[in-house]
Each structure stands twice: as structure tokens, then as C-alpha cells.
Design an enzyme around this catalytic site. Structure first.
Site, PDB file in Angstrom:
ATOM      1  N   PHE A   1       2.125   5.797   8.531  1.00 40.71           N
ATOM      2  CA  PHE A   1       2.196   4.432   8.011  1.00 40.71           C
ATOM      3  C   PHE A   1       1.507   4.396   6.657  1.00 40.71           C
ATOM      4  CE2 PHE A   1       0.769   0.112   7.275  1.00 40.71           C
ATOM      5  CZ  PHE A   1       1.917  -0.623   7.552  1.00 40.71           C
TER       6      PHE A   1
ATOM      7  N   ASP B   1      -3.452   9.809   1.838  1.00 41.83           N
ATOM      8  CA  ASP B   1      -3.638   8.379   2.078  1.00 41.83           C
ATOM      9  C   ASP B   1      -4.923   8.210   2.877  1.00 41.83           C
ATOM     10  OD1 ASP B   1      -3.650   5.821   3.196  1.00 41.83           O
ATOM     11  OD2 ASP B   1      -1.473   5.747   3.411  1.00 41.83           O
TER      12      ASP B   1
ATOM     13  N   LYS C   1      -8.912  -0.937   1.990  1.00 42.39           N
ATOM     14  CA  LYS C   1      -9.602  -1.350   3.206  1.00 42.39           C
ATOM     15  C   LYS C   1     -11.125  -1.388   3.058  1.00 42.39           C
ATOM     16  CE  LYS C   1      -6.007  -0.453   6.645  1.00 42.39           C
ATOM     17  NZ  LYS C   1      -5.898  -1.819   7.166  1.00 42.39           N
TER      18      LYS C   1
END
Length: 394
Positions: free
Chosen positions: A137, A221, A250
Site C-alpha cells: 500500500f 516507503d 505520518k
């Protein structure tokens, strides 16, 4: 207007787009590792905004930094530099080890950072393939979605960015896929949205070897794994490798939207003026917040705390002895609890009723990503509530 949770849910469904499911509750206040809903019910937050609230809620260091910055200057456009922007870039180059040859591009989110990574890959080979992993994802914008290895998420929006190939997360598949026709490989060091799934031993090292051999970029990522979440600053540092680029978001902002692409070595020269940009990326408010968060993580030893408390949590969950717990995955304070039955939704629902926030990324996994500040009392309360949630779902 101070409505009840039920009233807010009604207002939500009558105003928000249909892409959102009905909210679990309406949260109105937070402090440390606790949040309260509109009815005054208290919850222990062991999801942390999905690995975002690294310092918990309303941390005084973040509150002070944001308050001071918004009272000074909040936005200037990308025609100008600001002190917090430059400071954050320097901090990231130091923490990542990119050093003097590294460069930073600021965005507003993880998916935007991954959009920049797609364009970076194109600059390394415009008509070559980008390799990504199945069940990964990387975001929901069109470039990031093309990287995402979940067919159900991609199909409604195809055609997407072309020349993206998805492979299984095995060294054999990696070796078979790589060649001179590949511009980049994009990898999550731990697949968070898949249920906190670890890569096979040696996978990242082999990816580094192969990308070096064939002139492809290794792009990691680290949106969910970065900023100390896994017990090191960035997950690749545990593997003893140096990537060509990483994407961040995040936990870096602790709740304030901010993302980044950090490049290493030769990859730092791929973008030239005008090839990518953003109005809000790197604004002084977001970068001041990120400086405060990363500074507090460093000053308070929260990377080390993530490693310590992660091990403590794993041991405590194992000691429960629940027949529902099949395995524990992840590193530090990014933990996946693999279940023996497809009851994750029931476990999380019961946990919420008991006052515990956790997440079910799929039917047989529970994801834990609590604030990096947790200690003995939070772990003890978590174990009590989680045990009850498991027992109710067995």
C-alpha cells in the site's frame, strides 16, 4: 454546538462523501495516550492515528511549536525559504544518513511523497518499468495507487500510471523481475496496511544488490515505519543498507500533515527546477511541527523506547496464551497480531466497547501502532482490555 456522538454521526453521513464508512465514534479531545468521545467516554489509543501520533495527543512540545509558528508565519509559497523548512531538511539528512549528497523534497502527505517518488523513478528511466510488491500500500492518488499491490483498490480507477509491475515478496521473484528495463523498485520495509507483514530475511539487501547492478533506484516507503516507529529511526537502517530514496510522512508530523522524499547520492540530481512542486509542501507551520516532533523523539529517547516497549508488548501478548493469537509480526511499536480465525473485526469492535482503540487491517490481523511515549501503565491497561476483547471473540 456540543452534540452527542450519535448526532455527530448523523451529521457526518449527511455531509461527507460516500467514500467514507460510518465513523466508529466522534473524538473530541486527547491527552497523551488517551482520547475522549463526544459522550465523555475515555479510550486508550493504541492506533495513534495509524502510526501518526508519535508523541500522543496534545503533547506540550508540539502544541508550543505550532502555536509559536502560526503566530509568526504559517505560509509563504515555494518562492521563498523559511528557517523551519531548512532546519527540517538538515535534520532529515542527518537522521537518514543521506548527508551532504542527500536532498529533501517536502510534500503534504505520504501519498504525495510517493507521487514524487514515481516521478523520480521516471527521471531514472522514463520508459522503463517500476517494480512494486503484491499486497503493498502506497496511497490513493493515481501514481501512488499504481504502486499499490491491491487489485481491489486499483481496478475501479484503471487505467493508472503505466509500466508498473507487481511481484510477490520473495527473493526469487525479485531476481526474476529485475533487469536493464527497470527504473526503480518501490518497497515497504514492513507492509503496514496488509496487516504488518515482514519481508523475508535478506530481501532488502538483495534488492539493494540487484538495483545497484542494473542501475535501478531502490525507493523505500517508510511512511509507516519511519520516525522511530520500529525501534530504529528508519527500518532500512536495521538492514545495514543505503537506499536511493525514501518517502516519509505520518509520525514525522505527529498529527500535522507533512510528507517528504529524501534522496541519497546520485538520485539527488535527478530533479531539475520546475519538474515537481507543491503549494503547501514544506510550509513553515508543518515543518516547525515536524522539527518539534523529531526533536522530542530524539531528546527523550523515544526510538529506544519503541524498541523496549515493543518487546515488552510482544512478551505480554504472548503471555495471554489466547488460542486466537497465531503469531506476532513487525518491529518496535508497529505490531501485527495474526489471528487463528477471521474475527479481527469482532475483536476490534469489542475492544472499542471496552475503551481500547486498535485496528483490523484485514479479517485475521490486528494492527497496533501506539504513541512512542507509552510506558508500563499503558501496556498494563492494554493487556487487560485486549485480553477481554480476545476472550469475547474466541
Amino acid at each position: 454546538m456540543n452534540d452527542s456522538t450519535a448526532a455527530y454521526k448523523s451529521r457526518f453521513t449527511s455531509t461527507m462523501m460516500g467514500n467514507w464508512s460510518a465513523p466508529l465514534t466522534t473524538l473530541v479531545r486527547g491527552e497523551g495516550c488517551q482520547v475522549w468521545d463526544a459522550d465523555g467516554k475515555r479510550y486508550l489509543d493504541f492506533l495513534g492515528g495509524i502510526a501518526v501520533n508519535a508523541l500522543g495527543h496534545a503533547h506540550p512540545v508540539l502544541v508550543e511549536a505550532v502555536s509559536r509558528q502560526v503566530a509568526t508565519i504559517a505560509h509563504v509559497s515555494n518562492y521563498f525559504a523559511t528557517p523551519p523548512q531548512v532546519e527540517l531538511a538538515e535534520r532529515l539528512l542527518r537522521l537518514t544518513g543521506a548527508g551532504d549528497s542527500g536532498r529533501v523534497y517536502f510534500a503534504n502527505s505520504g501519498t504525495e511523497a510517493n507521487e514524487a517518488a514515481v516521478k523520480l523513478a521516471r527521471r531514472n528511466g522514463q520508459h522503463k518499468k517500476i517494480i512494486a510488491l503484491n499486497n503493498s500500500f502506497h496511497g490513493r492518488t493515481m501514481g501512488a495507487l499504481a504502486l499499490t499491490g491491491k487489485t481491489a483498490l486499483r481496478e475501479p480507477f484503471e487505467p493508472l500510471v503505466p509500466n508498473v509491475v507487481h511481484i510477490d515478496s520473495t527473493i526469487e521473484a525479485l531476481e526474476a523481475a529485475i533487469g536493464d528495463d527497470v527504473s526503480a523498485i518501490v518497497i515497504e520495509p514492513i507492509k503496514g496496511e496488509a496487516g504488518v507483514i515482514d519481508l523475508p530475511a535478506g530481501f532488502l539487501k538483495r534488492a539493494r544488490e540487484l538495483t545497484t547492478e542494473f542501475g535501478a533506484l531502490l525507493i523505500l516507503d517508510e511512511i509507516q515505519t519511519g520516525a522511530g516507529r520500529t525501534g530504529v529511526w528508519f527500518a532500512y537502517q536495521r538492514e545495514g543498507i543505503v537506499p536511493d530514496a525514501i518517502t516519509l510522512a505520518k509520525g514525522m508530523g505527529g498529527g500535522i500533515p507533512v510528507g517528504a522524499l529524501v534522496t541519497f547520492g546520485a538520485a539527488s540530481g535527478l530533479f531539475t527546477p520546475g519538474q515537481h512542486g507543491t503549494t503547501f509542501g514544506g510550509n513553515p507551520l508543518a515543518t516547525a511541527a515536524a522539527n518539534a516532533v523529531l526533536g522530542e523523539i530524539e531528546a527523550s529517547g523515544l526510538v529506544e523506547n519503541a524498541a523496549l516497549r515493543g518487546a515488552q508488548l510482544r512478551a505480554a501478548i504472548t503471555a495471554i496464551g489466547s488460542p486466537l493469537v497465531a503469531e506476532l509480526r513487525g518491529e518496535g511499536l508497529l505490531i501485527g497480531v495474526g489471528l487463528t480465525a477471521p474475527v479481527a473485526a469482532a475483536v476490534t469492535a469489542r475492544a472499542l466497547e471496552l475503551g481500547l482503540i486498535v485496528n483490523a487491517p484485514n479479517e485475521s490481523s490486528i494492527r497496533l501502532a501506539p504513541p512512542l511515549i507509552i510506558g508500563d501503565s499503558e501496556i498494563a491497561e492494554f493487556i487487560t482490555l485486549f485480553t477481554q476483547a480476545l476472550e469475547a471473540s474466541a
